[in-house]
Structure formats: C-alpha cells, structure tokens
Design a protein around this motif. Sequence first.
Motif, PDB file in Angstrom:
ATOM      1  N   VAL A 204       0.845  -1.203   0.000  1.00 39.48           N
ATOM      2  CA  VAL A 204       0.000   0.000   0.000  1.00 39.48           C
ATOM      3  C   VAL A 204       0.880   1.253   0.000  1.00 39.48           C
ATOM      4  CG1 VAL A 204      -1.610   1.349   1.423  1.00 39.48           C
ATOM      5  CG2 VAL A 204      -2.006  -1.100   1.069  1.00 39.48           C
ATOM      6  N   ALA A 205       1.915   1.252   0.828  1.00 39.70           N
ATOM      7  CA  ALA A 205       2.806   2.422   0.899  1.00 39.70           C
ATOM      8  C   ALA A 205       3.481   2.669  -0.449  1.00 39.70           C
ATOM      9  CB  ALA A 205       3.844   2.216   1.990  1.00 39.70           C
ATOM     10  N   ASP A 206       3.859   1.593  -1.130  1.00 41.25           N
ATOM     11  CA  ASP A 206       4.534   1.720  -2.431  1.00 41.25           C
ATOM     12  C   ASP A 206       3.619   2.280  -3.510  1.00 41.25           C
ATOM     13  OD1 ASP A 206       6.962   0.859  -1.693  1.00 41.25           O
ATOM     14  OD2 ASP A 206       6.746  -1.184  -2.485  1.00 41.25           O
ATOM     15  N   ARG A 207       2.326   2.062  -3.362  1.00 45.13           N
ATOM     16  CA  ARG A 207       1.386   2.480  -4.411  1.00 45.13           C
ATOM     17  C   ARG A 207       0.727   3.831  -4.130  1.00 45.13           C
ATOM     18  NH1 ARG A 207      -2.940  -0.695  -5.135  1.00 45.13           N
ATOM     19  NH2 ARG A 207      -2.707  -1.935  -3.252  1.00 45.13           N
ATOM     20  N   THR A 208       0.978   4.398  -2.957  1.00 41.55           N
ATOM     21  CA  THR A 208       0.303   5.650  -2.589  1.00 41.55           C
ATOM     22  C   THR A 208       1.182   6.853  -2.935  1.00 41.55           C
ATOM     23  OG1 THR A 208      -0.797   4.486  -0.776  1.00 41.55           O
ATOM     24  CG2 THR A 208      -0.805   6.896  -0.691  1.00 41.55           C
ATOM     25  N   ARG A 209       0.603   7.785  -3.676  1.00 39.70           N
ATOM     26  CA  ARG A 209       1.396   8.943  -4.100  1.00 39.70           C
ATOM     27  C   ARG A 209       1.397  10.042  -3.030  1.00 39.70           C
ATOM     28  NH1 ARG A 209      -0.887   9.584 -10.157  1.00 39.70           N
ATOM     29  NH2 ARG A 209      -2.860   9.229  -9.059  1.00 39.70           N
ATOM     30  N   ILE A 210       2.571  10.633  -2.853  1.00 39.62           N
ATOM     31  CA  ILE A 210       2.733  11.741  -1.900  1.00 39.62           C
ATOM     32  C   ILE A 210       3.326  12.918  -2.678  1.00 39.62           C
ATOM     33  CG2 ILE A 210       3.655  12.476   0.321  1.00 39.62           C
ATOM     34  CD1 ILE A 210       4.212   9.501   0.975  1.00 39.62           C
ATOM     35  N   ILE A 211       2.507  13.939  -2.893  1.00 44.15           N
ATOM     36  CA  ILE A 211       2.971  15.082  -3.684  1.00 44.15           C
ATOM     37  C   ILE A 211       3.335  16.225  -2.737  1.00 44.15           C
ATOM     38  CG2 ILE A 211       1.671  14.348  -5.691  1.00 44.15           C
ATOM     39  CD1 ILE A 211      -0.425  16.465  -5.112  1.00 44.15           C
ATOM     40  N   HIS A 212       4.046  17.221  -3.292  1.00 46.05           N
ATOM     41  CA  HIS A 212       4.550  18.282  -2.408  1.00 46.05           C
ATOM     42  C   HIS A 212       4.074  19.670  -2.828  1.00 46.05           C
ATOM     43  CE1 HIS A 212       6.895  20.001   0.690  1.00 46.05           C
ATOM     44  NE2 HIS A 212       7.292  20.940  -0.164  1.00 46.05           N
ATOM     45  N   GLY A 213       3.669  20.449  -1.826  1.00 42.77           N
ATOM     46  CA  GLY A 213       3.235  21.821  -2.085  1.00 42.77           C
ATOM     47  C   GLY A 213       3.721  22.781  -1.016  1.00 42.77           C
ATOM     48  N   GLY A 214       3.621  24.056  -1.347  1.00 51.90           N
ATOM     49  CA  GLY A 214       4.044  25.114  -0.425  1.00 51.90           C
ATOM     50  C   GLY A 214       5.163  25.925  -1.037  1.00 51.90           C
ATOM     51  N   SER A 215       4.797  27.004  -1.751  1.00 54.47           N
ATOM     52  CA  SER A 215       5.786  27.893  -2.382  1.00 54.47           C
ATOM     53  C   SER A 215       6.702  27.156  -3.370  1.00 54.47           C
ATOM     54  CB  SER A 215       6.599  28.636  -1.318  1.00 54.47           C
ATOM     55  OG  SER A 215       5.736  29.426  -0.529  1.00 54.47           O
ATOM     56  N   VAL A 216       6.135  26.172  -4.049  1.00 54.13           N
ATOM     57  CA  VAL A 216       6.894  25.493  -5.117  1.00 54.13           C
ATOM     58  C   VAL A 216       6.902  26.408  -6.347  1.00 54.13           C
ATOM     59  CG1 VAL A 216       6.906  23.509  -6.680  1.00 54.13           C
ATOM     60  CG2 VAL A 216       6.335  23.190  -4.256  1.00 54.13           C
ATOM     61  N   THR A 217       8.037  26.475  -7.003  1.00 52.66           N
ATOM     62  CA  THR A 217       8.212  27.311  -8.200  1.00 52.66           C
ATOM     63  C   THR A 217       8.973  26.501  -9.249  1.00 52.66           C
ATOM     64  OG1 THR A 217      10.368  28.123  -7.487  1.00 52.66           O
ATOM     65  CG2 THR A 217       8.442  29.410  -6.787  1.00 52.66           C
ATOM     66  N   PRO A 218       9.028  27.002 -10.481  1.00 55.52           N
ATOM     67  CA  PRO A 218       9.867  26.317 -11.471  1.00 55.52           C
ATOM     68  C   PRO A 218      11.338  26.264 -11.028  1.00 55.52           C
ATOM     69  CG  PRO A 218       8.383  27.835 -12.557  1.00 55.52           C
ATOM     70  CD  PRO A 218       8.236  28.094 -11.085  1.00 55.52           C
ATOM     71  N   GLU A 219      11.759  27.242 -10.226  1.00 55.34           N
ATOM     72  CA  GLU A 219      13.166  27.273  -9.805  1.00 55.34           C
ATOM     73  C   GLU A 219      13.459  26.184  -8.774  1.00 55.34           C
ATOM     74  OE1 GLU A 219      11.239  30.135 -10.167  1.00 55.34           O
ATOM     75  OE2 GLU A 219      12.202  30.393 -12.125  1.00 55.34           O
ATOM     76  N   ASN A 220      12.634  26.080  -7.717  1.00 51.79           N
ATOM     77  CA  ASN A 220      12.938  25.059  -6.696  1.00 51.79           C
ATOM     78  C   ASN A 220      12.358  23.682  -7.038  1.00 51.79           C
ATOM     79  OD1 ASN A 220      10.205  25.144  -5.862  1.00 51.79           O
ATOM     80  ND2 ASN A 220      10.602  26.734  -4.342  1.00 51.79           N
ATOM     81  N   GLY A 221      11.421  23.663  -7.987  1.00 51.71           N
ATOM     82  CA  GLY A 221      10.746  22.398  -8.322  1.00 51.71           C
ATOM     83  C   GLY A 221      11.681  21.350  -8.890  1.00 51.71           C
ATOM     84  N   GLU A 222      12.702  21.781  -9.622  1.00 55.49           N
ATOM     85  CA  GLU A 222      13.657  20.837 -10.235  1.00 55.49           C
ATOM     86  C   GLU A 222      14.280  19.938  -9.170  1.00 55.49           C
ATOM     87  OE1 GLU A 222      14.555  20.337 -13.379  1.00 55.49           O
ATOM     88  OE2 GLU A 222      14.018  22.177 -14.480  1.00 55.49           O
ATOM     89  N   GLU A 223      14.643  20.540  -8.036  1.00 57.99           N
ATOM     90  CA  GLU A 223      15.276  19.764  -6.966  1.00 57.99           C
ATOM     91  C   GLU A 223      14.222  18.975  -6.176  1.00 57.99           C
ATOM     92  OE1 GLU A 223      17.746  22.028  -4.289  1.00 57.99           O
ATOM     93  OE2 GLU A 223      18.524  20.206  -3.332  1.00 57.99           O
TER      94      GLU A 223
END
Length: 262
Positions: A204-223
């Motif tokens: 279940v843990a392997d199949r569950t997606r965890i996405i990230h938010g909070g002041s994400v930009t094209p500049e910091n998103g790459e990392e």
Amino acid sequence: MRKPMAGTGWKMNHTAAETADYAERLKAILAPGIADSLDIFVLPPFTALHAAQRHFAGSSVAYGGQNMHWDLYGAWTGEISAPMLVEAGCRYVELAHSERLAHFGETYELVRRKLDAALAEGLTPILCLGETGEDKRQGRTVTVLAEQLATALTGQPAERVPEVVLAYEPRWAIGAAAAASPGHVAACHTALRTLLTERYGEDVADRTRIIHGGSVTPENGEELIRLPDVDGLFVGRAAWSPEGFARIVDIVHRAAQERVPS
Ligand SMILES: O=C(CO)[C@H](O)COP(=O)(O)O
C-alpha cells in the motif's frame, strides 16, 4: 511505479471566462500524449468547473474541486457535494487545505467524513497534511503528520488507501517567500511513507502517491521533484498562469522520464 503528478490549486482566483482562456493557452503549450507519463490537474473555483469541463474535455488535463461537503445533499447552505463535483466532470477533490483548517474551522475529523464520501462517489481525494510553524518549532512535525493521517483515514480499508493522493504541504511554507528546505521535504515525505508502511504494509505504501506543495516554483521544483518519496508537485501562485503551470508540468515530466527503467 507510482505515476507522478503536476497539479495546481487556484484558490479564489479565475472566473469562468479566465478559466476558458487558461485552458486554451495551456492546451496549446502541452505536448500531445504528455498525460501518458504523468497526471496533470487543476483545481478551479466551483463557479469555473463547467468552463473547465468544456475547455479541458478530451485533453491531458483533469480537474477537481477545492473542497466539498461530506453529505450527498441536504440543508447545507453554501456547500457543494461529491455528486455535484462528479456531475461537473471532476476527477479530484482537495481536502484539508491549510486555509480551510485555519479560516473555516475544518478539522481532520470532518475531513475523514469528506474523504469517505469522496471515495464512495468515485472522486480521488487530494488529502493535505502538514504541520504549523509552531508544531515544527516544538519538534512535533512527524507526530502531527501521523495524527492527521490516522484521523483522516480512520475506517478506510487498506486497499482503498492508494486511491488517496497525499499532499504534504508544511503550513508555514504556503504562500511564503520560500519553500521548505529539500532536507525537510525529503525527511517528511519519507516519514509519511514509513507511516503508511507501518499502518497498511509495504504494498500500500509503495502504491500511494505523496505530492509536495508550499511555495513550489519552477526554480525550486527541479530539486524537489527528485527527492526521495516526492511523487509530484502541487503548486499555487507559480501556476496561476498557464505558462507558469506548463513549466511545472515540464519539470515533472522530465523527472518522470529519468525514472523510467531502461
Ligand atoms: O494550494 C496550494 C497548492 O498546493 C498551496 O496552498 C501552495 O500555494 P503556494 O504557496 O502559493 O504555492
């Protein structure tokens, strides 16, 4: 392998006419077939959902609501239900956004009821999780995430958990000058994966997606998208223009290509 995601929540921005314009400009930029390698979504205000339905129809972009009520219908003035979102063509619904918790008295106990209704009606909940600045200062981040996760998912059978998208959004990093540090993001995403494993098992843990938010930009998103256990980027301000969102989609798409086993 978990399919990566690029999404944006518009909050209280964009009329129906502006949504139509956004959709046409975004579709003109996105490469055909891009949705084969990632899930792309926008969360417009309720009044723009029908414009989204018309203008994103047949495209790579899905859309959803920013909130919903737990009941299917009834005397709930000013509210929107899961069947109403489904009728408007929504695939997703965002639950427990920090602004709902902070300004509208929402609790994870209410969120649990909403999540239950969303799944029952065939919507994919995007469940926001995140600590406040004070929680972080007190060293309670993982404890808070564990409590939020446990409350929101109470009663869900393990096999339904991968149908929920977890969105880790540190509440102090939303609408801020900068995103959380890569070290903090990686530690919290990995902690969430561990919590899922402990509670529901590795599959279940392997199949569950965890996405990230909070002041994400094209500049910091790459990392950020290349950090362990980060399965997508969930963006506010930087994706309120179609050109900005297309840059985020491109970042997630390129990272997804790198992940494909050769
Ligand atoms: O809604 C959001 C998208 O995840 C979240 O609140 C982040 O907003 P941002 O800080 O403006 O990117």
